[in-house]
Design a protein around this motif. Structure first.
Motif, short mmCIF file in Angstrom:
data_model
loop_
_atom_site.label_atom_id
_atom_site.label_comp_id
_atom_site.label_asym_id
_atom_site.label_seq_id
_atom_site.Cartn_x
_atom_site.Cartn_y
_atom_site.Cartn_z
N ASP A 70 0.83 -1.20 0.00
CA ASP A 70 0.00 0.00 0.00
C ASP A 70 0.87 1.26 0.00
OD1 ASP A 70 -2.46 -1.20 -0.10
OD2 ASP A 70 -2.75 -1.24 2.06
N ILE A 71 1.93 1.24 0.80
CA ILE A 71 2.84 2.39 0.84
C ILE A 71 3.45 2.62 -0.53
CG2 ILE A 71 5.06 3.21 1.78
CD1 ILE A 71 4.31 1.65 4.38
N HIS A 72 3.87 1.53 -1.18
CA HIS A 72 4.47 1.62 -2.51
C HIS A 72 3.46 2.16 -3.52
CE1 HIS A 72 7.27 0.65 -5.72
NE2 HIS A 72 6.31 -0.01 -6.36
N SER A 73 2.21 1.70 -3.43
CA SER A 73 1.16 2.16 -4.35
C SER A 73 0.89 3.65 -4.18
CB SER A 73 -0.14 1.38 -4.12
OG SER A 73 0.02 0.03 -4.48
N LEU A 74 0.84 4.09 -2.92
CA LEU A 74 0.60 5.52 -2.66
C LEU A 74 1.75 6.37 -3.19
CD1 LEU A 74 -0.85 5.34 0.98
CD2 LEU A 74 -2.10 5.91 -1.10
N GLU A 75 2.97 5.85 -3.05
CA GLU A 75 4.14 6.59 -3.54
C GLU A 75 4.14 6.70 -5.06
OE1 GLU A 75 7.33 4.39 -1.79
OE2 GLU A 75 7.29 5.53 0.08
N ASN A 76 3.49 5.74 -5.74
CA ASN A 76 3.47 5.74 -7.21
C ASN A 76 2.30 6.52 -7.81
OD1 ASN A 76 5.83 4.31 -7.63
ND2 ASN A 76 4.82 2.33 -7.50
N LEU A 77 1.43 7.07 -6.96
CA LEU A 77 0.35 7.90 -7.47
C LEU A 77 0.92 9.21 -8.00
CD1 LEU A 77 -2.37 7.60 -4.66
CD2 LEU A 77 -2.37 6.48 -6.89
N PRO A 78 0.18 9.90 -8.89
CA PRO A 78 0.63 11.24 -9.30
C PRO A 78 0.92 12.09 -8.07
CG PRO A 78 -1.26 10.56 -10.61
CD PRO A 78 -1.08 9.52 -9.54
N LYS A 79 2.07 12.74 -8.04
CA LYS A 79 2.49 13.49 -6.85
C LYS A 79 1.58 14.69 -6.61
CE LYS A 79 5.88 10.67 -6.37
NZ LYS A 79 5.69 9.56 -5.43
N ILE A 80 1.32 14.97 -5.34
CA ILE A 80 0.45 16.09 -4.97
C ILE A 80 0.99 17.40 -5.55
CG2 ILE A 80 -0.39 17.47 -3.02
CD1 ILE A 80 -0.54 14.84 -1.40
N GLU A 105 0.00 2.65 12.94
CA GLU A 105 1.20 3.40 12.55
C GLU A 105 1.14 3.79 11.08
OE1 GLU A 105 4.45 0.88 13.63
OE2 GLU A 105 4.08 1.09 15.78
N PHE A 106 0.66 2.87 10.25
CA PHE A 106 0.51 3.14 8.82
C PHE A 106 -0.47 4.29 8.58
CE2 PHE A 106 -2.32 2.18 5.16
CZ PHE A 106 -1.43 2.42 4.12
N LYS A 107 -1.59 4.27 9.30
CA LYS A 107 -2.58 5.33 9.14
C LYS A 107 -1.99 6.68 9.52
CE LYS A 107 -6.04 3.87 11.63
NZ LYS A 107 -7.38 3.93 12.24
N LYS A 108 -1.27 6.71 10.64
CA LYS A 108 -0.72 7.97 11.15
C LYS A 108 0.43 8.48 10.30
CE LYS A 108 1.29 10.02 15.32
NZ LYS A 108 1.74 9.77 16.71
N GLU A 109 1.36 7.59 9.95
CA GLU A 109 2.59 8.00 9.28
C GLU A 109 2.42 8.21 7.77
OE1 GLU A 109 5.38 8.82 10.81
OE2 GLU A 109 4.42 8.38 12.74
N HIS A 110 1.45 7.54 7.18
CA HIS A 110 1.31 7.62 5.72
C HIS A 110 -0.02 8.23 5.29
CE1 HIS A 110 5.02 5.40 4.99
NE2 HIS A 110 4.68 4.64 6.00
N VAL A 111 -1.12 7.64 5.74
CA VAL A 111 -2.42 8.07 5.24
C VAL A 111 -2.79 9.46 5.75
CG1 VAL A 111 -4.87 7.50 5.04
CG2 VAL A 111 -3.17 5.67 5.09
N LEU A 112 -2.75 9.67 7.07
CA LEU A 112 -3.13 10.96 7.64
C LEU A 112 -2.21 12.08 7.14
CD1 LEU A 112 -5.16 12.22 9.63
CD2 LEU A 112 -3.45 11.91 11.43
N LYS A 113 -0.94 11.78 7.06
CA LYS A 113 0.04 12.76 6.58
C LYS A 113 -0.27 13.16 5.14
CE LYS A 113 5.07 13.25 6.01
NZ LYS A 113 6.36 12.54 6.13
#
Length: 206
Positions: free
Chosen positions: A61-71, A114-122
């Motif tokens: 999931d982290i890898h997939s989020l990193e590969n999305l078009p950048k904000i 930790e995933f929610k806080k460090e990746h999703v919420l951020k």
């Protein structure tokens, strides 16, 4: 593929599709095409296999989020990419999985928190702030409150009492709630840009 990787991939697919508790080590051995003894040579018990499989899924999931078009490259492009990610992510995921993880596998649940806080919420907070800056989201919204609200919305669908699987499709449910959230914070500029970008994406991927 080495035995350990094959076991994790098989377990991950089975757990996500059928739920953690209903899948046995015998099931995993059969699907992986190996003996149960081979699995126990790699993993001490089912708890360890669940932990490593869940950890692997979160890393994906982290890898997939990193590969999305950048904000920073485009808020609207990122949003449309995010809807595509939601479609892929929840297509084969049994909503009961997170419920089981929370109740029976505390170490896995800690990873998820930790995933929610460090990746999703951020990421949500960054997206909201950038969207306001570029005029796509209403400037008066409280980004901290909206980010936390969006997190809660994402978790809501995993409640089998509120949203029974027999009645609701998890993918359609996530997208319906996500778009409801977006239309609540869009400016007119944001709404038009989102509709145009979504139309263009659909034309290119159909």
């Amino acid at each position: 593929m080495e035995n350990r990787e094959k076991i994790i991939e098989t377990a991950k697919e089975q757990f996500m599709r059928f739920g953690v508790r209903s899948v046995t080590m015998d099931d995993i051995a059969r699907m992986a095409g190996m003996s149960k003894k081979t699995i126990y040579q790699e993993f001490s018990d089912k708890n360890q296999l669940v932990f490593e499989s869940f950890s692997s899924a979160l890393n994906e999931d982290i890898h997939s989020l990193e590969n999305l078009p950048k904000i920073n490259d485009g808020v609207i492009e990122h949003l449309v990419g995010l809807t595509a990610h939601i479609r892929r992510r929840f297509a084969d995921m049994n909503p009961l999985v997170l419920n089981e993880i929370q109740r029976y596998f505390p170490q896995c649940w800690q990873l998820f928190e930790e995933f929610k806080k460090e990746h999703v919420l951020k990421e949500i907070t960054e997206l909201l702030e950038k969207g306001i800056e570029e005029g796509y989201f209403r400037p008066e919204i409280n980004t901290e409150v909206m980010a936390l609200l969006r997190m809660e919305q994402m978790m809501m669908i995993f409640d089998p009492v509120k949203f029974p699987l027999s009645k609701f499709n998890p993918v359609e449910l996530q997208l319906e709630i996500f778009e409801h959230f977006l239309y609540g914070i869009f400016t007119e500029k944001g709404r038009e840009a989102y509709l145009n970008q979504k139309k263009q994406y659909n034309e290119n991927h159909n």
